[in-house]
Design a protein around this motif. Sequence first.
Motif, PDB file in Angstrom:
ATOM      1  N   SER A 263      -8.680   4.564  -1.362  1.00  0.00           N
ATOM      2  CA  SER A 263      -9.545   4.617  -0.261  1.00  0.00           C
ATOM      3  C   SER A 263      -8.928   6.256   0.479  1.00  0.00           C
ATOM      4  O   SER A 263      -7.741   6.435   0.341  1.00  0.00           O
ATOM      5  CB  SER A 263      -9.619   3.626   0.949  1.00  0.00           C
ATOM      6  N   ARG A 264      -9.780   6.763   1.107  1.00  0.00           N
ATOM      7  CA  ARG A 264      -9.580   8.108   1.470  1.00  0.00           C
ATOM      8  C   ARG A 264      -9.838   8.100   3.185  1.00  0.00           C
ATOM      9  O   ARG A 264     -10.767   7.644   3.768  1.00  0.00           O
ATOM     10  CB  ARG A 264     -10.385   9.174   0.945  1.00  0.00           C
ATOM     11  N   ASN A 265      -8.823   8.873   3.657  1.00  0.00           N
ATOM     12  CA  ASN A 265      -9.145   9.094   5.168  1.00  0.00           C
ATOM     13  C   ASN A 265      -8.692  10.714   5.162  1.00  0.00           C
ATOM     14  O   ASN A 265      -7.649  11.050   5.283  1.00  0.00           O
ATOM     15  CB  ASN A 265      -8.119   8.509   5.957  1.00  0.00           C
ATOM     16  N   GLY A 266      -9.835  11.606   5.103  1.00  0.00           N
ATOM     17  CA  GLY A 266      -9.694  12.931   5.189  1.00  0.00           C
ATOM     18  C   GLY A 266      -9.185  13.293   3.793  1.00  0.00           C
ATOM     19  O   GLY A 266      -9.603  12.938   2.833  1.00  0.00           O
TER      20      GLY A 266
ATOM     21  N   SER B 148       0.835  -1.128  -0.060  1.00  0.00           N
ATOM     22  CA  SER B 148       0.049  -0.108   0.016  1.00  0.00           C
ATOM     23  C   SER B 148       0.885   1.152   0.006  1.00  0.00           C
ATOM     24  O   SER B 148       2.091   1.224   0.437  1.00  0.00           O
ATOM     25  CB  SER B 148      -1.137   0.013   1.054  1.00  0.00           C
ATOM     26  N   ALA B 149       0.468   2.298  -0.555  1.00  0.00           N
ATOM     27  CA  ALA B 149       1.197   3.529  -0.491  1.00  0.00           C
ATOM     28  C   ALA B 149       0.114   4.690  -0.217  1.00  0.00           C
ATOM     29  O   ALA B 149      -0.956   4.634  -0.591  1.00  0.00           O
ATOM     30  CB  ALA B 149       1.563   4.007  -2.060  1.00  0.00           C
ATOM     31  N   THR B 150       0.700   5.581   0.668  1.00  0.00           N
ATOM     32  CA  THR B 150      -0.153   6.560   1.082  1.00  0.00           C
ATOM     33  C   THR B 150       0.278   7.814   0.376  1.00  0.00           C
ATOM     34  O   THR B 150       1.260   8.164   0.018  1.00  0.00           O
ATOM     35  CB  THR B 150       0.009   6.855   2.589  1.00  0.00           C
ATOM     36  N   LEU B 151      -0.816   8.792   0.036  1.00  0.00           N
ATOM     37  CA  LEU B 151      -0.580   9.836  -0.864  1.00  0.00           C
ATOM     38  C   LEU B 151      -1.265  10.997  -0.196  1.00  0.00           C
ATOM     39  O   LEU B 151      -2.289  11.226  -0.448  1.00  0.00           O
ATOM     40  CB  LEU B 151      -1.361   9.739  -2.227  1.00  0.00           C
ATOM     41  N   PRO B 152      -0.558  11.875   0.759  1.00  0.00           N
ATOM     42  CA  PRO B 152      -0.883  13.023   1.183  1.00  0.00           C
ATOM     43  C   PRO B 152      -0.771  13.977   0.153  1.00  0.00           C
ATOM     44  O   PRO B 152       0.364  14.388  -0.495  1.00  0.00           O
ATOM     45  CB  PRO B 152      -0.004  13.194   2.227  1.00  0.00           C
TER      46      PRO B 152
ATOM     47  N   ARG C  43      -0.766  17.646  -2.007  1.00  0.00           N
ATOM     48  CA  ARG C  43      -0.154  18.982  -1.751  1.00  0.00           C
ATOM     49  C   ARG C  43      -1.475  19.918  -1.725  1.00  0.00           C
ATOM     50  O   ARG C  43      -2.701  19.486  -2.192  1.00  0.00           O
ATOM     51  CB  ARG C  43       0.690  19.536  -3.101  1.00  0.00           C
ATOM     52  N   SER C  44      -1.199  20.977  -1.188  1.00  0.00           N
ATOM     53  CA  SER C  44      -2.492  22.036  -1.072  1.00  0.00           C
ATOM     54  C   SER C  44      -2.972  22.348  -2.450  1.00  0.00           C
ATOM     55  O   SER C  44      -2.081  22.326  -3.493  1.00  0.00           O
ATOM     56  CB  SER C  44      -2.217  23.238  -0.367  1.00  0.00           C
ATOM     57  N   SER C  45      -4.273  22.299  -2.625  1.00  0.00           N
ATOM     58  CA  SER C  45      -4.814  22.628  -3.978  1.00  0.00           C
ATOM     59  C   SER C  45      -4.810  21.566  -4.974  1.00  0.00           C
ATOM     60  O   SER C  45      -4.970  21.661  -6.276  1.00  0.00           O
ATOM     61  CB  SER C  45      -4.731  23.915  -4.573  1.00  0.00           C
ATOM     62  N   GLN C  46      -4.356  20.314  -4.426  1.00  0.00           N
ATOM     63  CA  GLN C  46      -4.296  19.127  -5.519  1.00  0.00           C
ATOM     64  C   GLN C  46      -5.215  18.022  -5.003  1.00  0.00           C
ATOM     65  O   GLN C  46      -5.401  17.791  -3.942  1.00  0.00           O
ATOM     66  CB  GLN C  46      -2.840  18.649  -5.212  1.00  0.00           C
ATOM     67  N   GLN C  47      -5.936  17.266  -6.054  1.00  0.00           N
ATOM     68  CA  GLN C  47      -6.813  16.272  -5.604  1.00  0.00           C
ATOM     69  C   GLN C  47      -6.530  15.253  -6.726  1.00  0.00           C
ATOM     70  O   GLN C  47      -6.524  15.442  -7.877  1.00  0.00           O
ATOM     71  CB  GLN C  47      -8.119  16.617  -5.880  1.00  0.00           C
TER      72      GLN C  47
END
Length: 121
Positions: free
Chosen positions: A77-80, A57-61, A63-67
């Motif tokens: 899946s998303r968590n926040g 698994s890889a987490t992808l936080p 950057r601001s204003s990026q989706q």
Amino acid sequence: MPADRPDGSAALRAGLTNPGDPDAACTAASTTSEQWNGDCNGRVTITATGAPVSRWSATLPPRSSQQVVSVWNGSPSRNGNVMTVRSTWNGSPAAGASTSFGLTVDGSSASPPQIGACTAS
């Protein structure tokens, strides 16, 4: 950390050893494959660095204003604001081998999301 590449794109890498199986580890590298109007398509390459990996698994936080708006060859899946992408059919690279998933990112920066961690088991 970002690293400028000769073609002007950025490569981002992350790695983490799974404490449950110290021999199972992976790294993840993110690159941009296409850019347009502040959006991009990218690829995240997962490499088994120790023993063969049965799941990753890889987490992808973001950057601001990026989706991240779409993912293929992975199960998101998303968590926040943080997205986690887990292995699907491509989840078992042998030691030293790689697999990848793709994504489309909308935002003010045509660069792939940063990678928080890569975990393997």
